[in-house]
Design a protein around this motif. Structure first.
Motif, PDB file in Angstrom:
ATOM      1  N   ALA A  75      -9.713  -3.473   2.801  1.00 43.36           N
ATOM      2  CA  ALA A  75      -8.259  -3.286   2.862  1.00 43.36           C
ATOM      3  C   ALA A  75      -7.650  -3.410   1.472  1.00 43.36           C
ATOM      4  CB  ALA A  75      -7.636  -4.317   3.795  1.00 43.36           C
ATOM      5  N   GLY A  76      -6.767  -2.485   1.145  1.00 44.15           N
ATOM      6  CA  GLY A  76      -6.037  -2.547  -0.114  1.00 44.15           C
ATOM      7  C   GLY A  76      -6.787  -2.033  -1.322  1.00 44.15           C
ATOM      8  N   VAL A  77      -7.980  -1.477  -1.137  1.00 36.56           N
ATOM      9  CA  VAL A  77      -8.759  -0.966  -2.266  1.00 36.56           C
ATOM     10  C   VAL A  77      -8.643   0.560  -2.304  1.00 36.56           C
ATOM     11  CG1 VAL A  77     -11.052  -0.782  -3.325  1.00 36.56           C
ATOM     12  CG2 VAL A  77     -10.330  -2.928  -2.252  1.00 36.56           C
ATOM     13  N   TYR A  78      -8.378   1.071  -3.505  1.00 42.57           N
ATOM     14  CA  TYR A  78      -8.222   2.505  -3.740  1.00 42.57           C
ATOM     15  C   TYR A  78      -9.090   2.919  -4.910  1.00 42.57           C
ATOM     16  CZ  TYR A  78      -4.017   2.319  -0.875  1.00 42.57           C
ATOM     17  OH  TYR A  78      -3.135   2.157   0.168  1.00 42.57           O
ATOM     18  N   ARG A  79      -9.484   4.183  -4.892  1.00 45.65           N
ATOM     19  CA  ARG A  79     -10.201   4.772  -6.023  1.00 45.65           C
ATOM     20  C   ARG A  79      -9.451   6.016  -6.482  1.00 45.65           C
ATOM     21  NH1 ARG A  79     -15.326   3.590  -3.006  1.00 45.65           N
ATOM     22  NH2 ARG A  79     -15.867   1.516  -3.756  1.00 45.65           N
ATOM     23  N   LEU A  89      -6.648  10.577  -5.072  1.00 44.19           N
ATOM     24  CA  LEU A  89      -6.616   9.165  -4.729  1.00 44.19           C
ATOM     25  C   LEU A  89      -7.273   8.989  -3.372  1.00 44.19           C
ATOM     26  CD1 LEU A  89      -5.555   6.324  -5.550  1.00 44.19           C
ATOM     27  CD2 LEU A  89      -3.552   6.826  -4.120  1.00 44.19           C
ATOM     28  N   HIS A  90      -8.245   8.085  -3.298  1.00 47.48           N
ATOM     29  CA  HIS A  90      -8.934   7.777  -2.045  1.00 47.48           C
ATOM     30  C   HIS A  90      -8.679   6.325  -1.676  1.00 47.48           C
ATOM     31  CE1 HIS A  90     -12.259  11.053  -2.704  1.00 47.48           C
ATOM     32  NE2 HIS A  90     -11.035  11.544  -2.719  1.00 47.48           N
ATOM     33  N   ARG A  91      -8.444   6.082  -0.406  1.00 52.17           N
ATOM     34  CA  ARG A  91      -8.309   4.713   0.102  1.00 52.17           C
ATOM     35  C   ARG A  91      -9.655   4.311   0.690  1.00 52.17           C
ATOM     36  NH1 ARG A  91      -3.242   2.628   3.745  1.00 52.17           N
ATOM     37  NH2 ARG A  91      -3.700   0.409   3.519  1.00 52.17           N
ATOM     38  N   VAL A  92     -10.175   3.168   0.269  1.00 53.48           N
ATOM     39  CA  VAL A  92     -11.477   2.694   0.733  1.00 53.48           C
ATOM     40  C   VAL A  92     -11.339   2.148   2.156  1.00 53.48           C
ATOM     41  CG1 VAL A  92     -13.336   1.036   0.302  1.00 53.48           C
ATOM     42  CG2 VAL A  92     -12.245   2.220  -1.618  1.00 53.48           C
ATOM     43  N   ILE A  93     -12.180   2.601   3.030  1.00 55.21           N
ATOM     44  CA  ILE A  93     -12.111   2.218   4.438  1.00 55.21           C
ATOM     45  C   ILE A  93     -12.592   0.782   4.655  1.00 55.21           C
ATOM     46  CG2 ILE A  93     -13.077   2.696   6.732  1.00 55.21           C
ATOM     47  CD1 ILE A  93     -13.165   5.682   5.840  1.00 55.21           C
ATOM     48  N   GLU A  94     -13.668   0.401   3.994  1.00 58.87           N
ATOM     49  CA  GLU A  94     -14.302  -0.892   4.263  1.00 58.87           C
ATOM     50  C   GLU A  94     -13.544  -2.089   3.703  1.00 58.87           C
ATOM     51  OE1 GLU A  94     -17.351   2.294   4.392  1.00 58.87           O
ATOM     52  OE2 GLU A  94     -15.848   1.725   2.916  1.00 58.87           O
ATOM     53  N   ASP A 134       3.062   9.465 -21.010  1.00 59.85           N
ATOM     54  CA  ASP A 134       2.735   9.681 -19.601  1.00 59.85           C
ATOM     55  C   ASP A 134       1.875   8.546 -19.047  1.00 59.85           C
ATOM     56  OD1 ASP A 134       4.248  11.970 -19.365  1.00 59.85           O
ATOM     57  OD2 ASP A 134       2.552  13.328 -19.621  1.00 59.85           O
ATOM     58  N   PHE A 135       0.991   7.984 -19.869  1.00 56.23           N
ATOM     59  CA  PHE A 135       0.200   6.843 -19.410  1.00 56.23           C
ATOM     60  C   PHE A 135       1.115   5.651 -19.127  1.00 56.23           C
ATOM     61  CE2 PHE A 135      -2.125   2.880 -20.256  1.00 56.23           C
ATOM     62  CZ  PHE A 135      -3.081   2.967 -19.262  1.00 56.23           C
ATOM     63  N   GLN A 136       2.077   5.417 -20.008  1.00 52.84           N
ATOM     64  CA  GLN A 136       3.019   4.319 -19.794  1.00 52.84           C
ATOM     65  C   GLN A 136       3.829   4.536 -18.517  1.00 52.84           C
ATOM     66  OE1 GLN A 136       2.778   1.546 -21.513  1.00 52.84           O
ATOM     67  NE2 GLN A 136       1.157   2.552 -22.671  1.00 52.84           N
ATOM     68  N   ALA A 137       4.217   5.786 -18.264  1.00 50.81           N
ATOM     69  CA  ALA A 137       4.964   6.106 -17.049  1.00 50.81           C
ATOM     70  C   ALA A 137       4.105   5.856 -15.806  1.00 50.81           C
ATOM     71  CB  ALA A 137       5.450   7.553 -17.093  1.00 50.81           C
ATOM     72  N   TRP A 138       2.833   6.242 -15.870  1.00 48.22           N
ATOM     73  CA  TRP A 138       1.885   5.996 -14.770  1.00 48.22           C
ATOM     74  C   TRP A 138       1.805   4.506 -14.470  1.00 48.22           C
ATOM     75  CZ3 TRP A 138      -1.427   6.278 -10.881  1.00 48.22           C
ATOM     76  CH2 TRP A 138      -2.579   5.501 -10.855  1.00 48.22           C
ATOM     77  N   ARG A 139       1.641   3.723 -15.515  1.00 48.63           N
ATOM     78  CA  ARG A 139       1.526   2.273 -15.325  1.00 48.63           C
ATOM     79  C   ARG A 139       2.799   1.681 -14.713  1.00 48.63           C
ATOM     80  NH1 ARG A 139      -3.476  -0.296 -15.918  1.00 48.63           N
ATOM     81  NH2 ARG A 139      -2.221  -2.139 -16.235  1.00 48.63           N
ATOM     82  N   GLN A 140       3.951   2.162 -15.130  1.00 45.04           N
ATOM     83  CA  GLN A 140       5.209   1.662 -14.574  1.00 45.04           C
ATOM     84  C   GLN A 140       5.327   1.986 -13.089  1.00 45.04           C
ATOM     85  OE1 GLN A 140       8.210   3.318 -17.142  1.00 45.04           O
ATOM     86  NE2 GLN A 140       7.992   1.695 -18.659  1.00 45.04           N
ATOM     87  N   LEU A 141       4.802   3.115 -12.695  1.00 41.97           N
ATOM     88  CA  LEU A 141       4.888   3.533 -11.294  1.00 41.97           C
ATOM     89  C   LEU A 141       3.964   2.743 -10.370  1.00 41.97           C
ATOM     90  CD1 LEU A 141       5.072   7.395 -11.788  1.00 41.97           C
ATOM     91  CD2 LEU A 141       6.819   5.977 -10.675  1.00 41.97           C
ATOM     92  N   VAL A 142       2.803   2.303 -10.878  1.00 42.83           N
ATOM     93  CA  VAL A 142       1.807   1.711  -9.979  1.00 42.83           C
ATOM     94  C   VAL A 142       1.424   0.264 -10.268  1.00 42.83           C
ATOM     95  CG1 VAL A 142       0.805   3.946  -9.339  1.00 42.83           C
ATOM     96  CG2 VAL A 142      -0.147   2.676 -11.280  1.00 42.83           C
ATOM     97  N   SER A 143       1.516  -0.175 -11.508  1.00 45.75           N
ATOM     98  CA  SER A 143       0.998  -1.507 -11.843  1.00 45.75           C
ATOM     99  C   SER A 143       1.710  -2.667 -11.145  1.00 45.75           C
ATOM    100  CB  SER A 143       0.963  -1.729 -13.354  1.00 45.75           C
ATOM    101  OG  SER A 143       2.266  -1.749 -13.897  1.00 45.75           O
ATOM    102  N   PRO A 144       2.975  -2.548 -10.743  1.00 48.04           N
ATOM    103  CA  PRO A 144       3.570  -3.673 -10.018  1.00 48.04           C
ATOM    104  C   PRO A 144       2.852  -4.007  -8.706  1.00 48.04           C
ATOM    105  CG  PRO A 144       5.290  -2.193 -10.778  1.00 48.04           C
ATOM    106  CD  PRO A 144       3.967  -1.500 -11.016  1.00 48.04           C
ATOM    107  N   TYR A 145       2.064  -3.082  -8.209  1.00 48.59           N
ATOM    108  CA  TYR A 145       1.397  -3.267  -6.920  1.00 48.59           C
ATOM    109  C   TYR A 145      -0.048  -3.742  -7.059  1.00 48.59           C
ATOM    110  CZ  TYR A 145       5.472  -0.462  -6.078  1.00 48.59           C
ATOM    111  OH  TYR A 145       6.764   0.003  -6.077  1.00 48.59           O
ATOM    112  N   PHE A 146      -0.554  -3.837  -8.286  1.00 49.36           N
ATOM    113  CA  PHE A 146      -1.939  -4.246  -8.508  1.00 49.36           C
ATOM    114  C   PHE A 146      -2.130  -5.723  -8.158  1.00 49.36           C
ATOM    115  CE2 PHE A 146      -2.759  -1.079 -12.245  1.00 49.36           C
ATOM    116  CZ  PHE A 146      -2.698  -0.029 -11.365  1.00 49.36           C
ATOM    117  N   GLU A 204       0.809  -1.216   0.000  1.00 46.13           N
ATOM    118  CA  GLU A 204       0.000   0.000   0.000  1.00 46.13           C
ATOM    119  C   GLU A 204       0.847   1.274   0.000  1.00 46.13           C
ATOM    120  OE1 GLU A 204      -2.403  -3.308   1.891  1.00 46.13           O
ATOM    121  OE2 GLU A 204      -0.377  -2.531   2.174  1.00 46.13           O
ATOM    122  N   ALA A 205       1.864   1.342   0.833  1.00 46.72           N
ATOM    123  CA  ALA A 205       2.695   2.555   0.908  1.00 46.72           C
ATOM    124  C   ALA A 205       3.439   2.790  -0.408  1.00 46.72           C
ATOM    125  CB  ALA A 205       3.679   2.465   2.066  1.00 46.72           C
ATOM    126  N   ALA A 206       3.947   1.739  -1.012  1.00 50.34           N
ATOM    127  CA  ALA A 206       4.657   1.873  -2.288  1.00 50.34           C
ATOM    128  C   ALA A 206       3.695   2.316  -3.393  1.00 50.34           C
ATOM    129  CB  ALA A 206       5.333   0.558  -2.661  1.00 50.34           C
TER     130      ALA A 206
END
Length: 94
Positions: free
Chosen positions: A47-51, A40-45, A71-83, A15-17
């Motif tokens: 765990a591990g779900v974000y919107r 970016l919102h973290r869903v309370i109900e 920029d879309f490719q850069a976004w995916r590189q930054l976050v997709s490893p954590y999906f 989550e932090a990464a």
């Protein structure tokens, strides 16, 4: 105005990464054609779900202009490893 809502489930312990990667990526969205804000919102109900909430002028600004950008490719590189699974994306008119 269009609101994109992208829902992500993040692998437990990453989550932090994920949040750090998303924060680094916000400027990528904000300089995109037709983007008027991102949050970016973290869903309370659940765990591990974000919107991710992104305001676009048009759906095409998101689905054509941004998706076909470096920029879309850069976004995916930054976050997709954590999906944990594929994101769910919807658009609504606001």
């Amino acid at each position: 105005m269009i609101l994109e809502v992208a829902e992500f489930t993040v692998k437990a312990g990453d989550e932090a990464a994920f949040e750090a990667g998303a924060a680094k990526a916000f400027p990528l969205f904000l300089r995109a054609k037709g983007c008027h804000g991102v949050k970016l919102h973290r869903v309370i109900e659940h765990a591990g779900v974000y919107r991710l909430l992104v305001n676009w002028e048009t759906v095409d600004n998101h689905m054509v202009d941004f998706w076909n950008s470096d920029d879309f490719q850069a976004w995916r590189q930054l976050v997709s490893p954590y999906f944990d699974g594929s994101p769910k994306v919807t658009h609504s008119q606001v």
